[in-house]
Design an enzyme around this catalytic site. Sequence first.
Site, short mmCIF file in Angstrom:
data_model
loop_
_atom_site.label_atom_id
_atom_site.label_comp_id
_atom_site.label_asym_id
_atom_site.label_seq_id
_atom_site.Cartn_x
_atom_site.Cartn_y
_atom_site.Cartn_z
N ARG A 44 0.82 8.86 -9.44
CA ARG A 44 0.09 10.22 -9.14
C ARG A 44 1.54 11.54 -9.27
O ARG A 44 2.73 10.70 -8.17
CB ARG A 44 -0.87 9.99 -7.68
N GLU A 92 -5.62 3.54 4.60
CA GLU A 92 -5.95 3.28 3.51
C GLU A 92 -5.39 1.90 2.75
O GLU A 92 -4.59 2.21 1.70
CB GLU A 92 -6.07 4.61 2.85
N ARG A 145 3.17 6.35 -0.51
CA ARG A 145 2.70 6.84 -0.77
C ARG A 145 4.09 7.33 -1.85
O ARG A 145 4.61 8.24 -1.56
CB ARG A 145 2.34 8.38 -0.39
N ARG A 162 0.78 -1.01 -0.59
CA ARG A 162 0.25 -1.12 0.82
C ARG A 162 0.53 -2.36 0.82
O ARG A 162 0.44 -2.73 2.29
CB ARG A 162 -1.11 -0.11 0.36
N SER A 196 -10.60 1.75 -1.39
CA SER A 196 -11.24 2.57 -1.88
C SER A 196 -12.39 2.57 -2.75
O SER A 196 -12.43 2.08 -3.88
CB SER A 196 -10.68 4.29 -2.09
#
Length: 430
Positions: free
Chosen positions: A261, A348, A276, A390, A351
């Site tokens: 990403r 988070e 991130r 994560r 999702s």
Amino acid sequence: MLDLKFVRENPEIVRQAMALKGEAGDLDGLLARDAKRRDLLKEVEALKQTRNRVSREIGKAGADSDASRLQKDEMREVSTRIKDLDDQLRLIDAAMEMILLSLPNIPDAVVPHGKDESANVEVRSWGEPSKFTFTPLAHWDIGANLDIIDFPRAGKITGSRFAVYYGAGARLERALISFMLDLHTTEHGYREVFPPFLVNAASMTGTGQLPKFADDAFRVEGTDLYLVPTAEVPVTNLHRDEILEAEQLPIYYAAYSACFRAEAGAHGRDTRGLIRQHQFNKVELVKFVLPETSDEELEKLTGDAEKVLQLLELPYRVMLMCSGDLGFAPAKKYDIEVWLPAADTYREISSCSNFTDFQARRAGIRYRPGVGKKALFVHTLNGSGVAVGRTVAAILENYQQEDGSVMIPKVLRSYFHGHDRITVSGSESG
RNA sequence: GGAGAGAUGGCCGAGUGGUCGAAGGCGGUCGCCUGCUAAGCGAUUAAGCGGGUACAAGCCUGCUUCGAGGGUUCAAAUCCCUCUCUCUCCGCCA
């Protein structure tokens, strides 16, 4: 993508959905073009009918007859007119397609209204935030102290927002991927898929990354290919432009992939650590289901992802996303947030979304409800099961010991030859 | 990277300018027949976008679609061009 007929008949519902999600789109332009399009369509179809009929007559009478010669002259003009109208239609169709692709999915009725994450609703939590008799370190410090995660050298060889893993850190990453895949395939009924990490533009459009979010993806220069931002893209597109048999449904896939990403617009956020990254690993769960079952399938899917954290004994909570935090394609979404002690907050880690028929319509994924019945769009769902990087961060922080070592979660020890902790030497010991 | 062959309905496969939305087969569905099963006989079976009718299932009707896009023609699955993908052979290669 929304059904054009639905948009035509329910413009106010669409307008409200756009307002709730904070999405802009030229709905009025779409409706105006739609009316214009149908006028043109009527005209051009009448002309085509004439041309087809006359062509048949020419075929019967013989192309060289006097009557045919006259008719040919006439049809030459008709064909020119048809070409002109078809060109106009093509332009309108393309414009409508672009607008239609930019309209967000309609939020489910249970989605709370709200602008941002502050309006999200906690639906449940599991475990208690970890307690420490010392001040817990952030995972990047633990990783550096144990010499298992290296950000400076990743910056040297690639750039910021990348990481290098060594020894027990690399093994932990690999163990988590295996553990998650093993769990979902043996306990939850998913079929394992190992997809390509590069996909074409049609696939990116099918799941909704294109055309709106092109800046978030890495594109390979000089090609039509994109690095996958999530395995959702290749796996959902497996069945693009297919008609599935109703008996095949539901279909469950679990796929590991690296995810890439660009993180456009994320400058300055989560600059430290694994939260991130431009590249991270993820095990993704993807479902193709009958429309009437997608609600309960989302609950099951979320439960499957939660199971990962329960077995790893990581505290978490489940949030129902409000309209403003829902995103473009989902009708309903749960975020699973894991406890990160150093930040003293939940973050988070998964999702889980129900896209209803939004992706299926874009990607042309249908099923036949019965023999001789019209094919209908399936509902697609997906969820992280779960984000691996994560999870590493969460394990390092939640399992850290005062002496600097990190205990290995019980369910992972078989991947560490039975060792129960990662020590300062950077290897596992027991 | 080079040479050649190919892409047609759920599947296989015919079809080189009009009678083709497309033979035939498989599969599916319905019916008949056979005291089970199997076989046999008959019928039916692509999608999208419009219009009409109907409470609806449906029925009638127009247009489009034979890998994608463009072109030639009164008319294209069929001829021409470009692209994509698949297969075979050669080269290179982890």
